[in-house]
Each structure stands twice: as structure tokens, then as C-alpha cells.
Design an enzyme around this catalytic site. Structure first.
Site, PDB file in Angstrom:
ATOM      1  N   LEU A 109       4.640  -0.835   2.541  1.00  0.00           N
ATOM      2  CA  LEU A 109       4.348  -1.912   3.169  1.00  0.00           C
ATOM      3  C   LEU A 109       3.571  -2.842   2.310  1.00  0.00           C
ATOM      4  O   LEU A 109       2.726  -3.744   3.040  1.00  0.00           O
ATOM      5  CB  LEU A 109       3.874  -1.748   4.565  1.00  0.00           C
ATOM      6  CG  LEU A 109       4.981  -1.001   5.597  1.00  0.00           C
ATOM      7  CD1 LEU A 109       4.453  -0.491   7.105  1.00  0.00           C
ATOM      8  CD2 LEU A 109       6.078  -1.901   5.908  1.00  0.00           C
TER       9      LEU A 109
ATOM     10  N   TYR B 221       5.210   4.858  -2.620  1.00  0.00           N
ATOM     11  CA  TYR B 221       3.806   4.872  -1.858  1.00  0.00           C
ATOM     12  C   TYR B 221       3.677   3.022  -1.819  1.00  0.00           C
ATOM     13  O   TYR B 221       4.223   2.381  -2.531  1.00  0.00           O
ATOM     14  CB  TYR B 221       2.577   5.442  -2.331  1.00  0.00           C
ATOM     15  CG  TYR B 221       2.160   4.987  -3.848  1.00  0.00           C
ATOM     16  CD1 TYR B 221       1.372   3.891  -3.963  1.00  0.00           C
ATOM     17  CD2 TYR B 221       2.352   5.665  -4.997  1.00  0.00           C
ATOM     18  CE1 TYR B 221       0.677   3.520  -5.356  1.00  0.00           C
ATOM     19  CE2 TYR B 221       1.999   5.424  -6.236  1.00  0.00           C
ATOM     20  CZ  TYR B 221       1.139   4.157  -6.452  1.00  0.00           C
ATOM     21  OH  TYR B 221       0.762   3.908  -7.613  1.00  0.00           O
TER      22      TYR B 221
ATOM     23  N   TYR C  12      -8.136  12.958  -0.776  1.00  0.00           N
ATOM     24  CA  TYR C  12      -8.172  11.941   0.252  1.00  0.00           C
ATOM     25  C   TYR C  12      -9.095  12.600   1.272  1.00  0.00           C
ATOM     26  O   TYR C  12      -8.949  13.916   1.570  1.00  0.00           O
ATOM     27  CB  TYR C  12      -6.907  11.947   1.153  1.00  0.00           C
ATOM     28  CG  TYR C  12      -5.727  11.421   0.391  1.00  0.00           C
ATOM     29  CD1 TYR C  12      -5.830  10.390  -0.652  1.00  0.00           C
ATOM     30  CD2 TYR C  12      -4.322  11.482   0.810  1.00  0.00           C
ATOM     31  CE1 TYR C  12      -4.761   9.924  -1.495  1.00  0.00           C
ATOM     32  CE2 TYR C  12      -3.211  10.995   0.038  1.00  0.00           C
ATOM     33  CZ  TYR C  12      -3.570  10.222  -0.988  1.00  0.00           C
ATOM     34  OH  TYR C  12      -2.316   9.485  -1.529  1.00  0.00           O
TER      35      TYR C  12
END
Length: 316
Positions: free
Chosen positions: A216, A213, A58
């Protein structure tokens, strides 16, 4: 901020216990700049949170980034606040451009690089981010176990592995007396429920704590993309795939439960996930501080069996 009365949840067979919501660090240094990331970390830990989930890769996909930006932000926050003991840090190996894959020497070098960026002497949970079938599994497993023996990581975990490859990893562990994984990170939420088959069975069999993960669904389960709203977030392009009849039914069910509890849809979606078998804590990220209270609320809201069933039925 007052810490909520929340029971900590053990991570598999390990001696680690965590708050039942994990903060996704994928946005740190990307859609949340340094100051915003620091404010989010302050509020998350002040609110009782402790587990921060990141990866060495990341956010290498951003123009001008090289990977490790998220870990570096977390390390800077620790250096500034001296609150390392308030965090349980989970990071991953295999996607950093300089440390790609799961060859043993790569795992060891990547772990050292992550430790340096994080400014800590131990990683609490270290994930194999993606399977690497180009490397003999025995070599990968031995390298992870060796990091535990060296005191550089506390616990081993796997992400994006198939049920069959988890079986193979466990067989290698047992045959050689290696340290076994304690956690699994799959794609799982109200509209992505493939985990509930073979992977959940493996989590139960091997006592793996599960950290889903995309809890949402790339923002879809917040309700902000209903009614043909445009999907324009740099992180949420994938939410468009849920704009269909099934997605509408899930949002309608979330609306009803959220209204009954006077909380947001995001709170209910994460609470449903938290209450599923084998789940320790959903992972969710925010780019703005004002989004965080809805996430923290998911750790304490109590859903009835009828509400859980209604949500499950709407997304079946």
C-alpha cells in the site's frame, strides 16, 4: 466469521499453498500492542488468511526494543490459541542486532532463536532478508539448505536481492545440489514498479513465488494522504514522496475502480497487485482491527481487464 471462497495459491515449486494475502507482522509489538495484535491474528485467520510475514529484526528500531518482538507476539498467540496449524509462518534473518548478516553460524543461531520465540519446531518460509556480500555466497546458500535438511525450515526465500545475485544463488544451488529458493520478496506496488523488469523475469525463470512488501506504498494507496493531508504515522513518513501529479493520477484511478466495486482504495490497490504475473500474495499490515476487512476483501474482489489496464496506465 465465514471463510471466503478463495483458492489457495502455491508458493513457487514448494508444496506450500497460501491465501492470496499475507499479513505483515512488522507492527506486532510496535504500533499494534499485544492485545491488538492478537485480535488482528484472530480475525485474519478466521477470515481465511494463513500466511504471516515477520522478521527476527522487527522491531529493534523502537526505543527499548531489542529485536524479535514481532516473533514473540506471534509465538504467544500460537501458545494461547493452539492454532499453529492455521498459520504459514515466514520470517527472515540478517537484521537482528545479535544476529546480523548471513554468515553460516549466524544463520543457524538466528533460526534457533526465531524458532524459540515463535514456539514452533519449524519455520515454513525462511528468508535471507538482505544480501550480505561480505560472506561467500556458497557459505550462505549451504547454511540455508542445511536448515531444510535439519527439518528446521520448510522452504528458502530471498528478499531485497538483485537479479544478478539471484542468478548467482541459483548457480550455487545447482552446482552443489542444494535446496533452491521458492520465493522472492521485493518492494512492489502501484507506484513502485521497478520489479517489473529484471526481477520479475527472474521470478518467472526460476519459478519464484513473489510476495511484494509495502503493498500500500506506506499507506499512500489508501487515499488518506491526498490533497495535502499531513503524513504523521510512525510507519508512513515515506508516503509523502508520492504526493505529486503521478500519485494524484493513481489515486484518481483507484477512486473510480473502488467506487464501481463499492470497496476501499486499499482493497483495489492490493487486488491489482495480487493479479500481477508471478505474485502469490501482497503483504500488508494493520495496526487496528477495523483496518483488516479492507485487506481481506482484496483476496476475492474481481477486477476486469479494463480496470487492471486503467490502473496500470495511471501509474506507468
Amino acid at each position: 466469521m465465514t471463510t471466503p471462497d478463495t483458492h489457495l495459491v502455491p508458493i513457487g515449486r514448494s508444496d506450500l499453498q497460501v491465501f492470496p494475502l499475507a499479513l505483515g507482522g512488522n507492527v506486532f509489538g510496535w504500533t499494534a500492542d499485544r492485545d491488538a495484535s492478537f485480535a488482528i491474528l484472530d480475525a485474519f485467520t478466521d477470515g481465511g488468511g494463513d500466511l504471516v510475514d515477520t522478521a527476527d529484526g522487527y522491531s529493534h528500531w523502537v526505543p527499548g526494543h531489542t529485536g524479535g518482538e514481532s516473533e514473540s507476539v506471534i509465538g504467544e498467540w500460537i501458545a494461547r490459541t493452539r492454532r499453529r496449524d492455521d498459520l504459514v509462518i515466514a520470517t527472515k534473518v540478517s537484521t537482528h542486532p545479535q544476529f546480523s548478516g548471513l554468515a553460516p553460524e549466524n544463520i543457524r543461531a538466528a533460526a534457533d532463536a526465531s524458532l524459540a520465540r515463535l514456539g514452533t519446531d519449524v519455520i515454513d518460509v525462511y528468508y535471507a532478508h538482505f544480501d550480505d556480500e561480505s560472506v561467500p555466497l556458497e557459505d550462505t546458500v549451504a547454511a540455508f539448505s542445511g536448515l531444510v535438511d535439519a527439518g528446521k525450515i520448510r522452504a528458502i526465500a530471498v528478499s531485497n536481492y538483485s537479479a544478478e545475485r539471484i542468478d548467482e544463488w541459483m548457480a550455487v544451488t545447482e552446482a552443489n545440489g542444494f535446496h533452491a529458493p521458492v520465493a522472492l520478496q521485493p518492494h512492489y506496488n502501484l507506484v513502485e514498479r521497478d520489479f517489473e523488469g529484471a526481477l520479475r523475469e527472474r521470478a518467472e525463470r526460476y519459478e519464484l513465488g513473489v510476495f511484494p512488501y509495502f503493498g500500500l506504498a506506506k499507506g499512500f494507496l489508501t487515499g488518506k494522504y491526498r490533497g495535502g493531508a499531513s503524513v504523521d504515522s510512525p510507519r508512513a513518513g515515506g508516503a509523502a514522496e508520492y504526493l505529486n501529479a503521478r500519485g494524484d493520477a493513481v489515486i484518481e484511478a483507484l477512486d473510480a475502480v473502488a467506487a464501481a466495486h463499492e470497496v476501499s482504495l486499499a482493497t483495489i490497490a492490493l487486488a491489482w497487485l495480487r493479479l500481477q504475473p508471478t505474485v502469490v500474495a501482497p503483504i500488508a499490515s494493520v495496526s487496528r482491527l477495523e483496518q483488516l476487512p479492507d485487506l481481506l476483501a482484496s483476496a476475492t474482489v474481481a477486477l476486469t481487464p479494463e480496470e487492471l489496464a486503467a490502473l496500470s496506465a495511471a501509474s506507468a
